[in-house]
Design a protein around this motif. Structure first.
Motif, mmCIF file in Angstrom:
data_model
loop_
_atom_site.group_PDB
_atom_site.id
_atom_site.type_symbol
_atom_site.label_atom_id
_atom_site.label_comp_id
_atom_site.label_asym_id
_atom_site.label_seq_id
_atom_site.Cartn_x
_atom_site.Cartn_y
_atom_site.Cartn_z
ATOM 1 N N THR A 171 0.981 -1.175 0.024
ATOM 2 C CA THR A 171 -0.099 0.069 -0.002
ATOM 3 C C THR A 171 0.733 1.373 -0.042
ATOM 4 O OG1 THR A 171 -0.071 0.134 2.413
ATOM 5 C CG2 THR A 171 -1.955 -1.041 1.478
ATOM 6 N N GLU A 172 2.089 1.214 0.532
ATOM 7 C CA GLU A 172 2.803 2.399 0.730
ATOM 8 C C GLU A 172 2.399 3.239 1.564
ATOM 9 O OE1 GLU A 172 6.119 3.181 -0.639
ATOM 10 O OE2 GLU A 172 6.259 0.788 -1.206
ATOM 11 N N ALA A 173 1.529 2.920 2.488
ATOM 12 C CA ALA A 173 0.874 3.845 3.401
ATOM 13 C C ALA A 173 1.300 3.180 4.867
ATOM 14 C CB ALA A 173 -0.603 3.980 3.420
ATOM 15 N N TYR A 174 1.539 4.210 5.687
ATOM 16 C CA TYR A 174 2.416 3.731 6.982
ATOM 17 C C TYR A 174 1.589 4.446 8.234
ATOM 18 C CZ TYR A 174 6.002 2.004 3.959
ATOM 19 O OH TYR A 174 6.505 1.323 3.058
ATOM 20 N N ASP A 175 1.542 3.543 9.463
ATOM 21 C CA ASP A 175 1.030 4.197 10.476
ATOM 22 C C ASP A 175 2.180 4.706 11.254
ATOM 23 O OD1 ASP A 175 -0.476 4.910 12.755
ATOM 24 O OD2 ASP A 175 -0.334 2.627 13.571
ATOM 25 N N TRP A 176 2.613 5.996 11.184
ATOM 26 C CA TRP A 176 3.677 6.929 11.674
ATOM 27 C C TRP A 176 3.859 6.963 13.239
ATOM 28 C CZ3 TRP A 176 7.674 6.753 8.363
ATOM 29 C CH2 TRP A 176 7.118 6.578 7.124
#
Length: 75
Positions: free
Chosen positions: A46-51
């Motif tokens: 997804t290239e989405a991260y929970d930063w």
């Protein structure tokens, strides 16, 4: 199987401002120097991260946080 030591973390990708590790469960964790944060990928590819913002923006603190996140999330 949990990670026993921080040295068990081996990078799977290393760029100028990004380093990624993969957990034993397959989740990718990314350290972004520009953000001063680390995070697990929210879904495969997804290239989405929970930063998670780091207290101190350096590789040592990033590895400690990734180690902590892997052991909390997967074990």
């Amino acid at each position: 199987m949990s990670l026993r030591k921080i040295s068990d973390l081996k990078p799977v990708f290393s760029g100028d401002n990004v380093i990624e590790w993969q957990s034993p469960g397959g989740t990718r964790y990314r350290y972004s120097r520009a953000r001063g944060a680390v995070g697990p990928e929210m879904g495969p590819g997804t290239e989405a991260y929970d930063w998670h913002v780091l207290d101190k923006n350096d590789l040592t603190h990033a590895k400690r946080k990734v180690f902590e996140l892997i052991n909390l999330d997967e074990f």
